[in-house]
Design a protein around this motif. Structure first.
Motif, PDB file in Angstrom:
ATOM      1  N   LYS B 232       0.829  -1.204   0.000  1.00 22.02           N
ATOM      2  CA  LYS B 232       0.000   0.000   0.000  1.00 22.02           C
ATOM      3  C   LYS B 232       0.871   1.265   0.000  1.00 22.02           C
ATOM      4  O   LYS B 232       0.609   2.214  -0.737  1.00 22.02           O
ATOM      5  CB  LYS B 232      -0.885  -0.033   1.250  1.00 22.02           C
ATOM      6  N   ASN B 233       1.905   1.254   0.819  1.00 21.37           N
ATOM      7  CA  ASN B 233       2.772   2.436   0.880  1.00 21.37           C
ATOM      8  C   ASN B 233       3.548   2.636  -0.408  1.00 21.37           C
ATOM      9  O   ASN B 233       3.736   3.748  -0.876  1.00 21.37           O
ATOM     10  CB  ASN B 233       3.749   2.333   2.058  1.00 21.37           C
ATOM     11  N   ILE B 234       4.032   1.506  -0.972  1.00 22.09           N
ATOM     12  CA  ILE B 234       4.813   1.608  -2.212  1.00 22.09           C
ATOM     13  C   ILE B 234       3.962   2.211  -3.327  1.00 22.09           C
ATOM     14  O   ILE B 234       4.437   3.041  -4.104  1.00 22.09           O
ATOM     15  CB  ILE B 234       5.335   0.205  -2.636  1.00 22.09           C
ATOM     16  N   PHE B 235       2.703   1.818  -3.393  1.00 21.98           N
ATOM     17  CA  PHE B 235       1.875   2.283  -4.505  1.00 21.98           C
ATOM     18  C   PHE B 235       1.165   3.602  -4.228  1.00 21.98           C
ATOM     19  O   PHE B 235       0.645   4.224  -5.140  1.00 21.98           O
ATOM     20  CB  PHE B 235       0.860   1.204  -4.904  1.00 21.98           C
ATOM     21  N   MET B 236       1.114   4.017  -2.969  1.00 20.02           N
ATOM     22  CA  MET B 236       0.434   5.282  -2.691  1.00 20.02           C
ATOM     23  C   MET B 236       1.396   6.381  -2.304  1.00 20.02           C
ATOM     24  O   MET B 236       1.189   7.533  -2.642  1.00 20.02           O
ATOM     25  CB  MET B 236      -0.628   5.093  -1.619  1.00 20.02           C
ATOM     26  N   ASN B 237       2.446   6.026  -1.605  1.00 22.67           N
ATOM     27  CA  ASN B 237       3.325   7.075  -1.101  1.00 22.67           C
ATOM     28  C   ASN B 237       4.742   6.536  -0.871  1.00 22.67           C
ATOM     29  O   ASN B 237       5.211   6.488   0.264  1.00 22.67           O
ATOM     30  CB  ASN B 237       2.747   7.613   0.212  1.00 22.67           C
ATOM     31  N   PRO B 238       5.423   6.153  -1.953  1.00 25.22           N
ATOM     32  CA  PRO B 238       6.752   5.559  -1.757  1.00 25.22           C
ATOM     33  C   PRO B 238       7.737   6.584  -1.212  1.00 25.22           C
ATOM     34  O   PRO B 238       7.578   7.784  -1.446  1.00 25.22           O
ATOM     35  CB  PRO B 238       7.151   5.122  -3.170  1.00 25.22           C
ATOM     36  N   ALA B 239       8.730   6.094  -0.483  1.00 20.25           N
ATOM     37  CA  ALA B 239       9.696   7.008   0.121  1.00 20.25           C
ATOM     38  C   ALA B 239      10.698   7.520  -0.912  1.00 20.25           C
ATOM     39  O   ALA B 239      11.196   8.638  -0.801  1.00 20.25           O
ATOM     40  CB  ALA B 239      10.425   6.297   1.263  1.00 20.25           C
ATOM     41  N   GLU B 240      10.997   6.679  -1.918  1.00 16.94           N
ATOM     42  CA  GLU B 240      12.058   7.040  -2.863  1.00 16.94           C
ATOM     43  C   GLU B 240      11.482   7.503  -4.200  1.00 16.94           C
ATOM     44  O   GLU B 240      10.544   6.915  -4.719  1.00 16.94           O
ATOM     45  CB  GLU B 240      12.965   5.822  -3.115  1.00 16.94           C
ATOM     46  N   LYS B 241      12.108   8.534  -4.747  1.00 18.89           N
ATOM     47  CA  LYS B 241      11.642   9.058  -6.030  1.00 18.89           C
ATOM     48  C   LYS B 241      11.801   8.030  -7.153  1.00 18.89           C
ATOM     49  O   LYS B 241      10.958   7.933  -8.045  1.00 18.89           O
ATOM     50  CB  LYS B 241      12.412  10.328  -6.375  1.00 18.89           C
ATOM     51  N   GLN B 242      12.888   7.246  -7.096  1.00 24.16           N
ATOM     52  CA  GLN B 242      13.096   6.208  -8.118  1.00 24.16           C
ATOM     53  C   GLN B 242      11.916   5.233  -8.154  1.00 24.16           C
ATOM     54  O   GLN B 242      11.478   4.814  -9.221  1.00 24.16           O
ATOM     55  CB  GLN B 242      14.363   5.413  -7.807  1.00 24.16           C
ATOM     56  N   THR B 243      11.442   4.868  -6.972  1.00 25.51           N
ATOM     57  CA  THR B 243      10.309   3.952  -6.894  1.00 25.51           C
ATOM     58  C   THR B 243       9.094   4.581  -7.561  1.00 25.51           C
ATOM     59  O   THR B 243       8.414   3.981  -8.390  1.00 25.51           O
ATOM     60  CB  THR B 243       9.955   3.640  -5.419  1.00 25.51           C
ATOM     61  N   GLU B 244       8.829   5.804  -7.162  1.00 24.97           N
ATOM     62  CA  GLU B 244       7.683   6.541  -7.702  1.00 24.97           C
ATOM     63  C   GLU B 244       7.767   6.617  -9.231  1.00 24.97           C
ATOM     64  O   GLU B 244       6.789   6.354  -9.927  1.00 24.97           O
ATOM     65  CB  GLU B 244       7.693   7.942  -7.088  1.00 24.97           C
TER      66      GLU B 244
END
Lengths: 225, 252
Positions: B232-244
């Motif tokens: 949920k966090n990865i797809f809604m509010n990831p910590a890293e810009k690369q992930t986003e």
């Protein structure tokens, strides 16, 4: 890498901002029509209200389409959700502007009450300012400005309370003022509601930036005003 | 919070001179699904294969760092790869049933291990095929060739084959990328049912699949683990810009 989604989002964003400007104009025209008791301007505004509703529907349809076709995540999703939610707030704000226009017509040539007239003028000034500033905060993605703007809403609520107290006092002093005073009450209530909807838009601006759903409306928070 | 069943510490892997994994630290608690995502060549499949020593078969591979399964070093000289692969099973991208009957496919591991009790084998076949959510479709054809099944059914039989030897961890390397959406959805449902009893680690290029089924998602890039968190966090509010940038399709 520029995506097709970015182009569509930019377009959606522009359409939303345009609707925001339209609502801002309508609110300005509504308070002007009331302050000047300009029934012609008020009627014109009422006749055009459906245009704002149509824009709301068009924006909602576009956001549904983009969610279905692009399945946005993270900031993309937040941008879309912000528009989807904020567009309803704008539409409701416009409904209250329409109510103010109705009040202008209803007031007609009744005798103005100077103390209330002045307070409504103050509320009008704050409300129109708020709605202009919320658009700027939206366009600039400025969550700090959005939070500060929500504080201004407190002032609007205070004025609303004051108008309420003063109106009842006027009614008690002279029953002849009753109809007029009740219209001031309604206008103050409508302007206060517009302020609440602007504050809700502020909440979505904060959400878009941070992903946090916050409560900025003093009337809805648990802490006393 | 359940105990960590599998841990990797400072894991490096080199194909000759090329460093494919650059110090991965990633741990798995027992049960649940973790999805490994990232662009092609990011190291996610390489990483997955280190978890049951599949890279042993590739010449010129050097591995440093530590992988522990229930506290035991997987790469210790005394480690038994047959036992490891029984406890940590693998399902591949392309369904790869053996050219035998469905029944013989499922009991393959047990038969190798010397199990001959027909009743026991029958029970394992039914249980494994049920767990893999393919029993109802194949129960009347158990002695027909597994190759006659559809791709989606073959893949579920392959999952049953892994389940038959009672693993604790199931590794899947893009298990649905060769399947149509309906078959993919059946595999996803199967995995969702299995996650209560097994630790599942799946590599996928299908981001929606990760968001639908994974409890946790790990994002790899250029041989590094960029970020791991609740899906949920990865797809809604990831910590890293690369992930986003990756999951919103800005690159990759």
């Amino acid at each position: 890498m520029r995506r097709l989604f970015d182009d569509e989002l930019a377009e959606l964003d522009a359409d939303f901002t345009e609707m925001g400007m339209l609502v801002s104009e309508v609110v300005q025209q509504a308070v002007d029509a009331f302050m000047n008791r300009d029934a012609v301007a008020a009627q014109k505004l009422i006749d055009h209200d459906h245009e704002i509703n149509q824009r709301e529907i068009a924006l909602e349809q576009k956001t549904f389409e983009m969610i279905a076709l692009y399945q946005p995540v993270t900031t993309d999703l937040r941008e879309i959700v912000t528009i989807l939610k904020a567009v309803s707030e704008l539409e409701r704000a416009a409904d209250h502007a329409r109510n103010v226009a109705h009040s202008a017509i209803k007031f007609g040539s009744k005798q103005k009450i100077p103390v209330l007239e002045q307070l409504i003028g103050e509320m009008s000034q704050i409300t129109t300012q708020m709605i202009r500033e919320v658009l700027a905060a939206y366009v600039n993605k400025d969550d700090h400005a959005a939070r500060e703007l929500a504080e201004v809403d407190r002032k609007l609520d205070q004025l609303n309370h004051q108008i309420r107290a003063d109106s009842y006092q006027q009614m008690r002093m002279d029953p002849a003022f009753e109809t007029g005073a009740s219209i001031y009450l309604n206008v103050a209530q409508d302007l206060s509601r517009i302020g609440d909807y602007v504050t809700n838009v502020c909440e979505w601006i904060v959400y878009r930036k941070s992903g946090q759903i916050v409560e900025l409306n003093p009337a809805n928070s648990d802490s006393p005003n | 919070m359940s105990k960590e069943i599998l841990t990797t510490q400072d894991l490096h892997l080199y194909y000759g001179e090329k460093e494919a994994l650059k110090g991965i630290n990633l741990n798995f608690e027992a049960k649940g699904i973790t999805a490994l995502i990232g662009p092609s060549g990011c190291g996610k499949s390489t990483y997955l294969r280190t978890l049951n020593r599949m890279n042993d078969l590739i010449p010129n591979v050097t591995i440093t760092g530590t992988i522990k399964f229930k506290g035991q070093n997987l790469y210790a000289p005394s480690a038994d790869t047959v036992q490891i692969r029984k406890e940590i099973g693998m399902v591949f991208q392309q369904p790869n049933p053996f050219p035998f009957s469905i029944y013989d496919n499922v009991i393959y591991g047990l038969r190798i291990a010397g199990e001959k009790n027909k009743e026991k084998l029958d029970a394992v076949v039914e249980k494994s095929l049920r767990q893999a959510a393919v029993w109802d479709e194949v129960k009347d054809h158990l002695h027909e060739s597994a190759l006659a099944l559809s791709g989606g059914q073959q893949q579920r039989v392959c999952i049953a084959r892994v389940l038959a030897v009672s693993p604790e961890i199931i590794l899947l390397d893009e298990p649905t990328s060769a399947l149509d959406p309906v078959s993919s959805s059946q595999i996803e449902t199967t995995l969702l049912n299995l996650r209560h009893d097994y630790t599942i680690i799946t590599v996928t290029h299908n981001l929606q699949q990760a968001s639908r089924i994974a409890d946790r998602t790990a994002f790899f890039m250029n041989g590094e683990l960029v970020e791991v968190d609740q899906t949920k966090n990865i797809f809604m509010n990831p910590a890293e810009k690369q992930t986003e940038d990756y999951i919103s399709g800005r690159f990759g």
